[in-house]
Design a protein around this motif. Structure first.
Motif, mmCIF file in Angstrom:
data_model
loop_
_atom_site.group_PDB
_atom_site.id
_atom_site.type_symbol
_atom_site.label_atom_id
_atom_site.label_comp_id
_atom_site.label_asym_id
_atom_site.label_seq_id
_atom_site.Cartn_x
_atom_site.Cartn_y
_atom_site.Cartn_z
ATOM 1 N N SER A 19 0.364 4.472 -2.217
ATOM 2 C CA SER A 19 0.047 5.711 -1.500
ATOM 3 C C SER A 19 1.108 6.779 -1.703
ATOM 4 O O SER A 19 0.858 7.953 -1.467
ATOM 5 C CB SER A 19 -0.121 5.424 -0.004
ATOM 6 N N SER A 20 2.308 6.397 -2.156
ATOM 7 C CA SER A 20 3.370 7.368 -2.384
ATOM 8 C C SER A 20 3.016 8.347 -3.492
ATOM 9 O O SER A 20 3.590 9.427 -3.585
ATOM 10 C CB SER A 20 4.682 6.658 -2.725
ATOM 11 N N THR B 65 0.829 -1.205 0.000
ATOM 12 C CA THR B 65 0.000 0.000 0.000
ATOM 13 C C THR B 65 0.860 1.250 0.000
ATOM 14 O O THR B 65 0.468 2.286 -0.538
ATOM 15 C CB THR B 65 -0.924 0.020 1.230
ATOM 16 N N ARG C 255 1.471 12.810 1.152
ATOM 17 C CA ARG C 255 1.983 12.052 2.294
ATOM 18 C C ARG C 255 1.184 12.374 3.552
ATOM 19 O O ARG C 255 0.970 11.510 4.400
ATOM 20 C CB ARG C 255 3.467 12.374 2.525
ATOM 21 N N GLU D 14 -4.962 8.580 6.719
ATOM 22 C CA GLU D 14 -5.789 7.430 6.345
ATOM 23 C C GLU D 14 -5.293 6.148 6.986
ATOM 24 O O GLU D 14 -6.072 5.297 7.364
ATOM 25 C CB GLU D 14 -5.789 7.260 4.824
ATOM 26 N N MET D 15 -3.971 6.009 7.118
ATOM 27 C CA MET D 15 -3.419 4.743 7.583
ATOM 28 C C MET D 15 -3.423 4.625 9.093
ATOM 29 O O MET D 15 -3.389 3.541 9.635
ATOM 30 C CB MET D 15 -1.996 4.567 7.056
ATOM 31 N N ARG E 198 0.142 9.718 -3.663
ATOM 32 C CA ARG E 198 -0.786 10.675 -3.092
ATOM 33 C C ARG E 198 -0.042 11.613 -2.142
ATOM 34 O O ARG E 198 1.162 11.522 -1.972
ATOM 35 C CB ARG E 198 -1.892 9.955 -2.323
ATOM 36 N N ASP F 270 -1.977 10.379 3.412
ATOM 37 C CA ASP F 270 -1.722 8.958 3.644
ATOM 38 C C ASP F 270 -1.634 8.655 5.125
ATOM 39 O O ASP F 270 -2.168 7.669 5.621
ATOM 40 C CB ASP F 270 -0.417 8.523 2.969
#
Length: 330
Positions: free
Chosen positions: A304-305, A300, A309, A315-316, A307, A312
Motif C-alpha cells: 500500500s506504500s 499489506t 497514503r 481503505e484500511m 499508493r 490507504d
C-alpha cells in the motif's frame, strides 16, 4: 544386515521427478517463510496466544527447510554412503519433527480461534500467551521425545553393500523404536485432526449464527467461511493421504510385507503422499497472513506504500474496525 530379498528389490529408483517438485516447494516455502519472519519481527507482533502458536509453526517450517536440500540431493541420485546415513539419521527425522509439530500447532490455532469467537470467561486462561508458551514447550518436548531416538540409536556396524532405504540401516532396536514412533505419530494425527475439524466446525456455526443476529457481518461471515474451509481443505490434502498410506508402508519396513512389486508400489505411494505433506510449507505463509494482524498489516503496508497514503488509510480503517469486532476473523 539386509536380507537377500532387499538386496534384489530396488524400490527407490527414478526419484528425479520428486526432486524437481521439492525444489519448487523449497523455493516457494523459503520465500514465504522469510517474508513471514520479517513481518513478525518488523511488525512487532503482539504477545497474543495466536501469535505464539504461529511463531512456533514458523520455527517448525524452518527446521523442514534445513532438511529439504539433503532429500533433494538424494532424490537427484547423489550416490554417497555418508549422505544416505545423514539423511536417515538426521535430515529425514527433521521432516517428521516438523510434520507432527505442525499438525499439533494447527490444532492449537483452531482451538484458539474457537475460544476467541466464543469469548468464554471460563476459558480465558487458555488464551493467555504464557499458557500458549507452556503448551508450545510441551509440544516440542513430545515430538523430540518421539523422534530424537531415531537419530540417536546407532545404525548397523556392517553396512549392506547397497543402501536402498533407511530401514536397511536400522538395528533391531532401531526398527522397534521406528515402529513405535510411527504408531505415536498416527495417534497424534488422529487426535489433532479430530480437534481441528471439530473446532473449525464450531467456529463456522458461531459465525453463521452471528451473521443472522447481526446482518452487517454477513460479508465477514462469508469471508471467514471461505478462509476456514480453505485451511481445513489444505490440512486434509496435506496430511490425510500420507497417514492413510503410512501403516501399510511401515509393514514393508518391518518385513511383514515382502513382495517386491507391492513394496515398490507402497514406497512410491509413501513418497507421493509425503510430498503432499511437505507442501504445507507453501500454505503456512498464507495462514500467517490471515491469522496474524501484525503480519497482515506489515505485508499489506509494503504494497500500500506505493499508493496514496490518504487512500490507504480510508481503505484500511473499516477492516481494522471489523478485526476488533470479530477477533477470530481470519
Amino acid at each position: 544386515m539386509a536380507s537377500s530379498s532387499n538386496s534384489s528389490c530396488v524400490v527407490n529408483d527414478h526419484m528425479e521427478p520428486f526432486a524437481a517438485v521439492y525444489i519448487i516447494i523449497f523455493l516457494v516455502g523459503m520465500a514465504g517463510g522469510l517474508v513471514s519472519l520479517w513481518a513478525f519481527i518488523r511488525g512487532r507482533a503482539t504477545k497474543k496466544c495466536m501469535n505464539v502458536y504461529l511463531m512456533n509453526l514458523l520455527t517448525s517450517d524452518f527446521l523442514l527447510m534445513l532438511a529439504l536440500p539433503v532429500k533433494i540431493a538424494k532424490d537427484l541420485g547423489v550416490d554417497s554412503v555418508s549422505l544416505t546415513i545423514f539423511q536417515c539419521q538426521c535430515s529425514g527425522v527433521l521432516i517428521y519433527i516438523n510434520m507432527y509439530a505442525s499438525i499439533i500447532f494447527l490444532a492449537f490455532v483452531s482451538i484458539n480461534r474457537y475460544l476467541q469467537i466464543t469469548q468464554s470467561s471460563r476459558m480465558l486462561h487458555l488464551q493467555e500467551p504464557r499458557f500458549a508458551a507452556v503448551m508450545s514447550a510441551v509440544v516440542w518436548l513430545l515430538v523430540l521425545f518421539i523422534n530424537v531416538p531415531n537419530m540417536a540409536i546407532p545404525i548397523q556396524k556392517e553396512l549392506p553393500d547397497a543402501l536402498f532405504t533407511c530401514s536397511d540401516l536400522k538395528t533391531q532396536l532401531g526398527q522397534h523404536w521406528h515402529l513405535l514412533s510411527v504408531l505415536l505419530g498416527m495417534a497424534i494425527f488422529l487426535n489433532a485432526s479430530a480437534v481441528l475439524l471439530l473446532s473449525n466446525g464450531l467456529v463456522l456455526k458461531q459465525l453463521w449464527g452471528r451473521r443472522h443476529a447481526e446482518p452487517n457481518l454477513r460479508a465477514s461471515a462469508r469471508q471467514a467461511t471461505i478462509s476456514i474451509a480453505t485451511v481445513t481443505g489444505a490440512y486434509v490434502l496435506c496430511f490425510v493421504p500420507y497417514h492413510a498410506i503410512r501403516m501399510p508402508y511401515t509393514f514393508t519396513q518391518t518385513k511383514i510385507i515382502d513382495d517386491c512389486e507391492l513394496r515398490h508400489s507402497l514406497f512410491l505411494a509413501k513418497e507421493s503422499t509425503l510430498l503432499l505433506a511437505i507442501l504445507h510449507l507453501c500454505f503456512d505463509p498464507v495462514l500467517y497472513f490471515y491469522l496474524s494482524s501484525s503480519v497482515r498489516l506489515k505485508v499489506t503496508g509494503v504494497f500500500s506504500s506505493k499508493r496514496s497514503r490518504t487512500g490507504d488509510k480510508q481503505e484500511m480503517a473499516p477492516a481494522t474496525a471489523l478485526e476488533r469486532k470479530l477477533e477470530a476473523e481470519p
